[in-house]
Design an enzyme around this catalytic site. Sequence first.
Site, PDB file in Angstrom:
ATOM      1  N   HIS A 217      15.355 -13.795   6.871  1.00  0.00           N
ATOM      2  CA  HIS A 217      14.332 -14.503   7.650  1.00  0.00           C
ATOM      3  C   HIS A 217      14.467 -16.013   7.476  1.00  0.00           C
ATOM      4  O   HIS A 217      14.389 -16.776   8.446  1.00  0.00           O
ATOM      5  CB  HIS A 217      12.931 -14.058   7.226  1.00  0.00           C
ATOM      6  CG  HIS A 217      12.512 -12.749   7.813  1.00  0.00           C
ATOM      7  ND1 HIS A 217      12.537 -12.496   9.170  1.00  0.00           N
ATOM      8  CD2 HIS A 217      12.047 -11.610   7.229  1.00  0.00           C
ATOM      9  CE1 HIS A 217      12.113 -11.266   9.397  1.00  0.00           C
ATOM     10  NE2 HIS A 217      11.817 -10.706   8.238  1.00  0.00           N
TER      11      HIS A 217
ATOM     12  N   HIS B  41       6.081 -13.943   5.759  1.00  0.00           N
ATOM     13  CA  HIS B  41       6.606 -12.833   6.555  1.00  0.00           C
ATOM     14  C   HIS B  41       5.624 -12.443   7.651  1.00  0.00           C
ATOM     15  O   HIS B  41       5.988 -12.330   8.820  1.00  0.00           O
ATOM     16  CB  HIS B  41       6.898 -11.629   5.657  1.00  0.00           C
ATOM     17  CG  HIS B  41       7.638 -10.533   6.357  1.00  0.00           C
ATOM     18  ND1 HIS B  41       7.018  -9.641   7.215  1.00  0.00           N
ATOM     19  CD2 HIS B  41       8.950 -10.196   6.349  1.00  0.00           C
ATOM     20  CE1 HIS B  41       7.920  -8.806   7.698  1.00  0.00           C
ATOM     21  NE2 HIS B  41       9.101  -9.115   7.190  1.00  0.00           N
TER      22      HIS B  41
ATOM     23  N   GLU C  61       5.882 -12.502  11.577  1.00  0.00           N
ATOM     24  CA  GLU C  61       5.384 -11.311  12.271  1.00  0.00           C
ATOM     25  C   GLU C  61       3.864 -11.213  12.280  1.00  0.00           C
ATOM     26  O   GLU C  61       3.317 -10.145  12.534  1.00  0.00           O
ATOM     27  CB  GLU C  61       5.985 -10.055  11.621  1.00  0.00           C
ATOM     28  CG  GLU C  61       7.501  -9.997  11.725  1.00  0.00           C
ATOM     29  CD  GLU C  61       8.096  -8.765  11.070  1.00  0.00           C
ATOM     30  OE1 GLU C  61       7.321  -7.867  10.680  1.00  0.00           O
ATOM     31  OE2 GLU C  61       9.328  -8.700  10.945  1.00  0.00           O
TER      32      GLU C  61
ATOM     33  N   HIS D 191       0.824  -1.209   0.000  1.00  0.00           N
ATOM     34  CA  HIS D 191       0.000   0.000   0.000  1.00  0.00           C
ATOM     35  C   HIS D 191       0.862   1.265   0.000  1.00  0.00           C
ATOM     36  O   HIS D 191       0.448   2.297  -0.545  1.00  0.00           O
ATOM     37  CB  HIS D 191      -0.979  -0.031   1.170  1.00  0.00           C
ATOM     38  CG  HIS D 191      -2.125  -0.966   0.926  1.00  0.00           C
ATOM     39  ND1 HIS D 191      -3.227  -0.610   0.178  1.00  0.00           N
ATOM     40  CD2 HIS D 191      -2.319  -2.261   1.281  1.00  0.00           C
ATOM     41  CE1 HIS D 191      -4.060  -1.634   0.100  1.00  0.00           C
ATOM     42  NE2 HIS D 191      -3.535  -2.648   0.757  1.00  0.00           N
TER      43      HIS D 191
END
Length: 250
Positions: free
Chosen positions: A193, A131, A161, A73
Site C-alpha cells: 500500500h 489502511h 479503504e 475480530h
Amino acid sequence: AQAAFSRIERRVKEAFPGVPVRWAYTSAIIRKKLARQGKQLDSTATALAKMMDEGFTHVAVQSLHTIGGEEYHDLVGTVRAFRMMPEGIDHLQVGYPLLGTEEDLMKVTEALLENLPPQRTRQDAVVLMGHGTPHPANAFYTALMYHLQRRDPNLYVATVEGAPGIDEVTDMLRRRGITTAYLIPFMSVAGDHARNDMAGDDEDSWKNVLARAGIDAKVVLKGTAEYDNIVDIWVDHLRTVLRRFEPPAN
C-alpha cells in the site's frame, strides 16, 4: 518487513526476558506469497495448535493490528475457539491493537508527533496513510486526526479503504493553501500500500493525486513498527495481558 518484526521481537524480549515468543500471520495472502519464496509461516490457528501440543498453559496473543477492525475480530474469534477446546490451553488472552482505547489515542498522538520528519516546517502538511475498513473501528482514524490537529492543524489522516480518503484530504489541503505535504504510512510495515498506492507512479497514487492539486509530495517509507515509541504501545498491551496471568495478591 523483517526488520520491523525483528524490532518488535527485540522490544518484547527486553520487556519480558525468558518468555518464549512465537509468530503467527493472520494474512493468508502474505503466508502464500512467502511460501512461494520457501518461507513457511504459521497462521494463528496453526501456531496455537502447536503450542497446545507442546503443553503451553498460558498464552498471550498480541495483535499487531492498528485498529480493532475485521482482521482483529477474526483473531479474537480464533482465540475464542481455542479457549473452548477440551484439554486445550488453560489461559489464553488477546492484547489490544495499537488503537484500542482513548488512552491509546493520546499515546499514539504523542509518539507520532515525536516521529515527524525533522526537516518538515509547520507550514508543511503531514498525511498519514491508514489502511481503512468498512468496520466501525474505522472511526479511530478520524479520532486520531482530531487529536493530532489539536496539537498541529497541518496533520491529517487518510485511508486507502475507508474514510476519509485521499481526495477528501486533498481538498482540505487545497483549502488551507498547502504547497508541500509529507506522505507517511500509518501501518506497521511500509508494504505494498505504501509503495504503490501512496508512492507509486500510477496516476491515482496519493503522490500523484497531490501533484495534480499543485502540492509537492515528499514520501517517507517507514512503517510504525520501525519506531520504538510506537512498538512500546503494543508491548504495553501485551504487559496488560500477562498481568492477568499473575496469581492474585494475598
